[in-house]
Motif scaffolding. Structure first.
Motif, mmCIF file in Angstrom:
data_model
loop_
_atom_site.group_PDB
_atom_site.id
_atom_site.type_symbol
_atom_site.label_atom_id
_atom_site.label_comp_id
_atom_site.label_asym_id
_atom_site.label_seq_id
_atom_site.Cartn_x
_atom_site.Cartn_y
_atom_site.Cartn_z
ATOM 1 N N VAL A 1 -10.134 4.780 14.089
ATOM 2 C CA VAL A 1 -10.445 3.399 14.478
ATOM 3 C C VAL A 1 -11.733 3.458 15.280
ATOM 4 O O VAL A 1 -11.745 3.917 16.428
ATOM 5 C CB VAL A 1 -9.331 2.755 15.329
ATOM 6 C CG1 VAL A 1 -9.736 1.337 15.728
ATOM 7 C CG2 VAL A 1 -8.011 2.745 14.590
ATOM 8 N N LEU A 2 -12.817 3.019 14.680
ATOM 9 C CA LEU A 2 -14.118 3.042 15.338
ATOM 10 C C LEU A 2 -14.508 1.634 15.765
ATOM 11 O O LEU A 2 -14.442 0.695 14.972
ATOM 12 C CB LEU A 2 -15.191 3.594 14.395
ATOM 13 C CG LEU A 2 -15.059 5.051 13.955
ATOM 14 C CD1 LEU A 2 -16.109 5.372 12.907
ATOM 15 C CD2 LEU A 2 -15.190 5.994 15.148
ATOM 16 N N LEU A 3 -14.913 1.497 17.031
ATOM 17 C CA LEU A 3 -15.475 0.247 17.529
ATOM 18 C C LEU A 3 -16.923 0.534 17.898
ATOM 19 O O LEU A 3 -17.199 1.263 18.862
ATOM 20 C CB LEU A 3 -14.704 -0.270 18.741
ATOM 21 C CG LEU A 3 -15.164 -1.631 19.248
ATOM 22 C CD1 LEU A 3 -14.741 -2.733 18.286
ATOM 23 C CD2 LEU A 3 -14.633 -1.915 20.653
ATOM 24 N N ASP A 4 -17.828 -0.024 17.108
ATOM 25 C CA ASP A 4 -19.258 0.215 17.297
ATOM 26 C C ASP A 4 -19.553 1.717 17.361
ATOM 27 O O ASP A 4 -20.353 2.180 18.178
ATOM 28 C CB ASP A 4 -19.757 -0.476 18.565
ATOM 29 C CG ASP A 4 -21.270 -0.703 18.555
ATOM 30 O OD1 ASP A 4 -21.878 -0.584 17.480
ATOM 31 O OD2 ASP A 4 -21.814 -0.986 19.628
ATOM 32 N N GLY A 5 -18.879 2.462 16.491
ATOM 33 C CA GLY A 5 -19.106 3.896 16.382
ATOM 34 C C GLY A 5 -18.298 4.751 17.336
ATOM 35 O O GLY A 5 -18.324 5.984 17.236
ATOM 36 N N ARG A 6 -17.567 4.139 18.246
ATOM 37 C CA ARG A 6 -16.775 4.894 19.223
ATOM 38 C C ARG A 6 -15.340 5.044 18.728
ATOM 39 O O ARG A 6 -14.689 4.055 18.393
ATOM 40 C CB ARG A 6 -16.795 4.190 20.572
ATOM 41 C CG ARG A 6 -15.960 4.879 21.643
ATOM 42 C CD ARG A 6 -16.033 4.143 22.958
ATOM 43 N NE ARG A 6 -15.195 4.767 23.971
ATOM 44 C CZ ARG A 6 -15.063 4.331 25.219
ATOM 45 N NH1 ARG A 6 -15.732 3.248 25.614
ATOM 46 N NH2 ARG A 6 -14.270 4.949 26.080
ATOM 47 N N GLU A 7 -14.848 6.267 18.705
ATOM 48 C CA GLU A 7 -13.489 6.528 18.230
ATOM 49 C C GLU A 7 -12.473 6.099 19.285
ATOM 50 O O GLU A 7 -12.514 6.543 20.439
ATOM 51 C CB GLU A 7 -13.307 8.016 17.934
ATOM 52 C CG GLU A 7 -11.923 8.367 17.401
ATOM 53 C CD GLU A 7 -11.612 7.666 16.090
ATOM 54 O OE1 GLU A 7 -10.752 6.743 16.121
ATOM 55 O OE2 GLU A 7 -12.217 8.029 15.066
ATOM 56 N N LEU A 8 -11.536 5.227 18.866
ATOM 57 C CA LEU A 8 -10.507 4.731 19.772
ATOM 58 C C LEU A 8 -9.100 5.142 19.357
ATOM 59 O O LEU A 8 -8.148 4.929 20.122
ATOM 60 C CB LEU A 8 -10.566 3.201 19.855
ATOM 61 C CG LEU A 8 -11.845 2.597 20.435
ATOM 62 C CD1 LEU A 8 -11.738 1.084 20.458
ATOM 63 C CD2 LEU A 8 -12.137 3.139 21.838
ATOM 64 N N ALA A 9 -8.933 5.716 18.176
ATOM 65 C CA ALA A 9 -7.594 6.079 17.696
ATOM 66 C C ALA A 9 -6.954 7.074 18.658
ATOM 67 O O ALA A 9 -7.514 8.135 18.950
ATOM 68 C CB ALA A 9 -7.673 6.675 16.302
ATOM 69 N N GLY A 10 -5.789 6.716 19.182
ATOM 70 C CA GLY A 10 -5.058 7.589 20.086
ATOM 71 C C GLY A 10 -5.451 7.480 21.543
ATOM 72 O O GLY A 10 -4.859 8.147 22.388
ATOM 73 N N ALA A 11 -6.441 6.643 21.866
ATOM 74 C CA ALA A 11 -6.855 6.483 23.260
ATOM 75 C C ALA A 11 -5.835 5.650 24.030
ATOM 76 O O ALA A 11 -5.014 4.934 23.453
ATOM 77 C CB ALA A 11 -8.230 5.821 23.336
#
Length: 235
Positions: A61-71
């Protein structure tokens, strides 16, 4: 141009069971996407996974290139993701004023502040002293939206915002979605109400058994409603 939100192969579920089985989804900045599907296909699980409430088994799951999956949830919120949960989840003993105060306790940079939210949702300004359990369903929904907007998210997730609301309030929810989208916020709208979904969303995606099986513009779906109903399995 890269999308603001990009999901690839997202898998998640509960207690080892798979609900999302490889979701691929993109959403551009300022766009509104309606996620449709019958009950139990994984729509709320997707919202919960993106928000960090359900830990994914795999995928991205990328938000503006930042990985958020599992955060963690707080990390995801600070990255710019806000949510209006199914059922509103308004605190019964707190007043509208107290809800808004808590939401602005750690102000995030952006255009949405208390004055602007109350201008968009003037009924809340008339109910500042009322507790959450003294509000109508529509007022609770507007409070849940206001609370999310005060976090100034780049991506707003709305899970079944029309649930249990009168048609006039559903129409107002649609107007609010249009306004925040016009201001550049990206919106994922999980809905059962086809009228609201098609009027508010530029893009429609249909989920079945934990995967996206169809994607098209809202205008295309509105012009071929029989095809959409067939995809959704409704009469």
């Amino acid at each position: 141009m890269n999308p603001l939100l990009r999901m690839r192969g997202l898998r998640s579920g509960y207690a080892g069971g798979v609900v999302l089985d490889g979701v691929d989804l993109d959403l551009e900045e300022g766009g509104t996407l309606a996620l449709l599907g019958r009950n139990g296909v994984g729509k709320t699980t997707l919202v919960s996974t993106v928000m960090g409430l359900v830990r994914p088994y795999g995928g991205s799951v990328l938000l503006d290139g930042r990985e958020l999956a599992g955060a963690r949830v707080d990390v995801i919120a600070r990255a710019g993701v806000g949510v209006v949960p199914q059922g509103r989840r308004v605190f019964a003993p707190l007043t509208v004023d107290e809800h808004l105060t808590i939401a602005t306790r750690r102000p995030a940079p952006g255009p949405w502040n208390r004055a602007r939210v109350l201008d968009l949702l003037p009924r809340l300004g008339e109910r500042l002293g009322h507790r959450g359990d003294q509000l109508s369903g529509g007022e609770q929904q507007m409070l849940a939206i206001a609370r999310a907007l005060l976090g100034n998210p780049r991506l707003l997730l709305l899970d079944e915002p029309s649930d249990g609301l009168a048609p006039a309030i559903v129409s107002q929810v649609g107007e609010v979605i249009g306004e925040v989208s016009a201001q550049g916020m990206s919106v994922v709208l999980v809905e059962q109400n086809l009228g609201l979904a098609l009027s508010a969303a530029g893009t429609v995606a249909v989920m079945r058994k934990g995967v996206i099986v169809h994607r098209s513009t809202g205008a295309e779906c509105a012009s071929h409603p029989e095809d959409l109903r067939r995809l959704l399995g409704v009469d």
